[in-house]
Scaffold this motif. Sequence first.
Motif, short mmCIF file in Angstrom:
data_model
loop_
_atom_site.label_atom_id
_atom_site.label_comp_id
_atom_site.label_asym_id
_atom_site.label_seq_id
_atom_site.Cartn_x
_atom_site.Cartn_y
_atom_site.Cartn_z
N ALA A 208 0.82 -1.21 0.00
CA ALA A 208 0.00 0.00 0.00
C ALA A 208 0.86 1.27 0.00
CB ALA A 208 -0.93 0.00 1.22
N MET A 209 2.01 1.22 0.65
CA MET A 209 2.88 2.39 0.72
C MET A 209 3.76 2.57 -0.51
SD MET A 209 4.13 2.04 4.69
CE MET A 209 5.47 3.18 4.38
N GLU A 210 3.99 1.51 -1.28
CA GLU A 210 4.98 1.57 -2.34
C GLU A 210 4.64 2.57 -3.45
OE1 GLU A 210 7.69 -1.56 -4.94
OE2 GLU A 210 6.35 -2.23 -3.35
N PRO A 211 3.37 2.76 -3.88
CA PRO A 211 3.12 3.79 -4.89
C PRO A 211 3.56 5.19 -4.45
CG PRO A 211 1.25 2.32 -4.77
CD PRO A 211 2.16 1.96 -3.64
N ALA A 212 3.28 5.55 -3.19
CA ALA A 212 3.71 6.86 -2.71
C ALA A 212 5.22 6.94 -2.61
CB ALA A 212 3.07 7.14 -1.35
N VAL A 213 5.85 5.87 -2.16
CA VAL A 213 7.32 5.85 -2.06
C VAL A 213 7.94 5.94 -3.45
CG1 VAL A 213 9.31 4.48 -1.33
CG2 VAL A 213 7.28 4.58 0.11
N ASP A 214 7.39 5.22 -4.42
CA ASP A 214 7.90 5.30 -5.79
C ASP A 214 7.74 6.70 -6.38
OD1 ASP A 214 8.61 2.65 -5.69
OD2 ASP A 214 6.76 1.93 -6.63
N GLY A 215 6.61 7.36 -6.05
CA GLY A 215 6.42 8.72 -6.55
C GLY A 215 7.44 9.70 -6.01
N LEU A 216 7.75 9.59 -4.71
CA LEU A 216 8.76 10.48 -4.14
C LEU A 216 10.17 10.13 -4.64
CD1 LEU A 216 7.52 10.68 -0.42
CD2 LEU A 216 7.25 12.38 -2.23
N ALA A 217 10.42 8.82 -4.81
CA ALA A 217 11.74 8.42 -5.31
C ALA A 217 11.94 8.85 -6.76
CB ALA A 217 11.91 6.91 -5.18
N ALA A 218 10.86 8.88 -7.56
CA ALA A 218 10.97 9.31 -8.95
C ALA A 218 11.32 10.79 -9.06
CB ALA A 218 9.67 9.02 -9.69
N ARG A 219 11.05 11.56 -8.03
CA ARG A 219 11.38 13.00 -8.04
C ARG A 219 12.78 13.28 -7.51
NH1 ARG A 219 5.67 15.67 -5.86
NH2 ARG A 219 4.35 14.81 -7.55
N GLY A 220 13.57 12.26 -7.32
CA GLY A 220 14.96 12.45 -6.93
C GLY A 220 15.24 12.23 -5.46
N MET A 221 14.26 11.88 -4.67
CA MET A 221 14.47 11.66 -3.24
C MET A 221 15.00 10.25 -3.01
SD MET A 221 11.70 12.12 -0.14
CE MET A 221 11.35 13.81 -0.66
N ARG A 222 15.87 10.12 -2.04
CA ARG A 222 16.37 8.80 -1.68
C ARG A 222 15.22 7.92 -1.20
NH1 ARG A 222 21.07 9.43 2.51
NH2 ARG A 222 20.85 7.15 2.39
N ARG A 223 15.29 6.61 -1.57
CA ARG A 223 14.18 5.73 -1.27
C ARG A 223 13.98 5.53 0.23
NH1 ARG A 223 11.08 2.66 -4.48
NH2 ARG A 223 9.93 0.97 -3.48
N GLY A 224 15.07 5.47 0.98
CA GLY A 224 14.93 5.33 2.42
C GLY A 224 14.26 6.54 3.06
N LEU A 225 14.63 7.74 2.61
CA LEU A 225 14.01 8.96 3.14
C LEU A 225 12.55 9.04 2.73
CD1 LEU A 225 14.28 11.65 4.61
CD2 LEU A 225 15.07 12.67 2.46
N ALA A 226 12.25 8.67 1.48
CA ALA A 226 10.86 8.69 1.02
C ALA A 226 10.01 7.71 1.83
CB ALA A 226 10.80 8.35 -0.46
N THR A 227 10.56 6.53 2.09
CA THR A 227 9.82 5.56 2.91
C THR A 227 9.59 6.09 4.32
OG1 THR A 227 10.83 3.77 1.64
CG2 THR A 227 9.82 3.18 3.72
#
Length: 412
Positions: free
Chosen positions: A100-119
Amino acid sequence: MGASESDAQGGDGGQDDGRSEDRDDGRDDGRDEDRRAGAGVGAGGDADADARDRRMPRWLPRALVLALLLLGCYQLLSWAFDRVLGLLLNILISFFLALAMEPAVDGLAARGMRRGLATGIVFVITLAAAGGFLAALGSVFADQITKIIENLPSYVSDVVSWINQTFHTDLDVDSLQSGVIHSDWVRQYVQSGAQNVWGISATVLGGVFQLLTVCLFTFYFAADGPRLRAALCSVLPPSRQAEVLRAWEIAVTKTGGYLYSRVLMALVSGVAHYIFLQLIGVPYAPALAAWVGVVSQFVPTVGTYLAGALPMLIAFTVDPWSAVWVLVFVTAYQQVENYILQPRITARTVDIHPAVAFGSVIAGTSLLGVIGALIAIPATATLQGFLGAYVKRYDVADERVKWGTRARRRPS
């Protein structure tokens, strides 16, 4: 001379007859011994055959040993499964939360944010929303319990006065209170409650530990989603890797889309009910609106009635007509949501039929208890997404499907 010769010949004949009889007797005795020996050999062969028949088959000991080994392995696996069942359930919950969280995490990571920080950002927002909801409901219940305790003496006085007037008794409130306070069952209840303090504390600590376990696995599943998929696909041939990635994308899209659509409808429902409860003057409008929004969207079929019961009860304490107006508004809003909001919001995601959702919750509760009820709807949404992607459908040309038996009466 002739007599003597004849006697001699007779004697010789007698001797010959004796020899022949002796020879015949010897042959008969030999034959009898041979027959007896043959009979003995036959009896011994039958005995050996009977002994061989009574002897244990060679495969039976191996079969017994193998059966015992299988039984021991089954007992060992059952014991291990019972010990790790709680951990497996926590991992299952974490997996669906990560989906459930992965679409939002992928959206933030696609904008250049580190995946750990986005999560971490998505995780903190989710925990804050859940904590705010629980705090709002806790404040409502705590305030109501406080008021009930404060007004309890007046409630008792009113009940005693009604009993005295109705049944012509002469009960005293002070004597009743002192009798109840100094009674044996109150003393036993207090003692048992003091003994159960450790058990309650252990239960609370166990719940906190499970919550931390779920949060930890959810964070790792969401943050390391690409690496987890790469590790899983690395042990599969290239033809299977594409299918696994496609199935994973379907699960993420359908599960996340369903939950996000429900969150959006819960937000709209909460705002609408908050405005209405504020207009008619019902207390605790923010907490009651949050209760209605969350319960009506995440509890299928009966959630609407459970959500509307609490605002009606609180409104009834203010004015009975307020409870009636709350009932009218809840019913009207449910119709608007079913026919206007829900088709538009769930147009791009998967929508589950209420009967299917209710059945999935019952099945999940029967299998895994409360945890099964929580993950039943996301699992059903994922399964429905798989069926929609892999099952081929055809158009139905027969009008009897649309019109039923009336199609036979309609002109061609």
